[in-house]
Design a protein around this motif. Sequence first.
Motif, PDB file in Angstrom:
ATOM      1  N   ARG A  82      43.181  31.374  58.565  1.00 36.42           N
ATOM      2  CA  ARG A  82      42.495  31.588  57.302  1.00 36.42           C
ATOM      3  C   ARG A  82      43.046  30.655  56.226  1.00 36.42           C
ATOM      4  N   GLY A  83      42.138  30.147  55.403  1.00 33.40           N
ATOM      5  CA  GLY A  83      42.547  29.284  54.303  1.00 33.40           C
ATOM      6  C   GLY A  83      42.875  30.047  53.040  1.00 33.40           C
ATOM      7  N   CYS A  84      42.503  31.321  52.988  1.00 38.81           N
ATOM      8  CA  CYS A  84      42.808  32.152  51.821  1.00 38.81           C
ATOM      9  C   CYS A  84      42.725  33.608  52.228  1.00 38.81           C
ATOM     10  N   SER A  85      43.157  34.495  51.352  1.00 41.67           N
ATOM     11  CA  SER A  85      43.126  35.938  51.602  1.00 41.67           C
ATOM     12  C   SER A  85      42.131  36.605  50.659  1.00 41.67           C
ATOM     13  N   THR A  86      41.842  37.884  50.908  1.00 45.38           N
ATOM     14  CA  THR A  86      40.971  38.622  50.001  1.00 45.38           C
ATOM     15  C   THR A  86      41.628  38.798  48.636  1.00 45.38           C
ATOM     16  N   ILE A  87      42.964  38.811  48.609  1.00 44.83           N
ATOM     17  CA  ILE A  87      43.672  38.906  47.331  1.00 44.83           C
ATOM     18  C   ILE A  87      43.398  37.669  46.492  1.00 44.83           C
ATOM     19  N   GLU A  88      43.453  36.488  47.134  1.00 50.77           N
ATOM     20  CA  GLU A  88      43.192  35.236  46.412  1.00 50.77           C
ATOM     21  C   GLU A  88      41.734  35.151  45.973  1.00 50.77           C
ATOM     22  N   LEU A  89      40.823  35.605  46.820  1.00 51.94           N
ATOM     23  CA  LEU A  89      39.410  35.624  46.440  1.00 51.94           C
ATOM     24  C   LEU A  89      39.198  36.576  45.264  1.00 51.94           C
ATOM     25  N   GLY A  90      39.866  37.728  45.308  1.00 49.93           N
ATOM     26  CA  GLY A  90      39.749  38.687  44.215  1.00 49.93           C
ATOM     27  C   GLY A  90      40.253  38.129  42.902  1.00 49.93           C
ATOM     28  N   GLU A  91      41.351  37.370  42.947  1.00 53.90           N
ATOM     29  CA  GLU A  91      41.890  36.753  41.735  1.00 53.90           C
ATOM     30  C   GLU A  91      40.896  35.742  41.160  1.00 53.90           C
ATOM     31  N   ALA A  92      40.235  34.990  42.041  1.00 56.83           N
ATOM     32  CA  ALA A  92      39.261  33.994  41.586  1.00 56.83           C
ATOM     33  C   ALA A  92      38.023  34.657  40.982  1.00 56.83           C
ATOM     34  N   LEU A  93      37.661  35.837  41.493  1.00 58.44           N
ATOM     35  CA  LEU A  93      36.458  36.537  41.022  1.00 58.44           C
ATOM     36  C   LEU A  93      36.754  37.566  39.948  1.00 58.44           C
TER      37      LEU A  93
END
Length: 226
Positions: free
Chosen positions: A177-188
């Motif tokens: 994986r290139g990112c986690s759901t935590i990182e996606l959540g921070e971006a959104l």
Amino acid sequence: MSVIAELQVAGEDFALGRTLEAVSGVAIELESMVPLGGRPVPFFWVHNSSREEFEANLTEEEAIRDVTRVDELDGKTLYALDWTLEQDELFRGIQEQDAQILGATGTVVDWEFELRFPSHGALSDFQRYCNQEQIGVTVRRIYNPTRPGTGPWFGLTPIQRETLLLAVEKGYYDIPRGCSTIELGEALGISDQAVTERLRRAIVTLVSNTLHEDHTKEHQSERSVG
């Protein structure tokens, strides 16, 4: 002709949202609203990691009569919530316009609703009602589907499309994986649990409106030939 509206509502603007605000960091997915004993009882999913905090906070709320565990599946618990509808301005307005709740996901900040209204007039009446009751509603999308649940982008909501595209762009589905759901959540600007729910709903919608639809047509064609 019926119309489907995708709405965003601040959690602090309706009673159920205010009640669930106390459970910070919990992403809630409404499963259904079932009429029991003359009142609608909401069933919704909560991640098991937040279950104890969720139950402890809800038992302290006056509007909640009872919270019942109904089922457990894939790390989530299904609850039935016995609550006082009369105190909830938003759901009272939905009922008055004979609207159906097709889907709803809530966080501590806001809720996303997908509602089917019997007509554009009913939707307009609902918007006027929300203005009178000072319920902050943002309309994300309105459409008349040719088949229930479908529309632009194979039925994806704008928020689901944004989340899914970002996940692909950031490499969430890559190996490794290139990112986690935590990182996606921070971006959104949302929790990682909300990201997981959005991605799950987006994938289910895509499969239902593309692969599943083709699969159904294929079987219908096979039966007609046979």
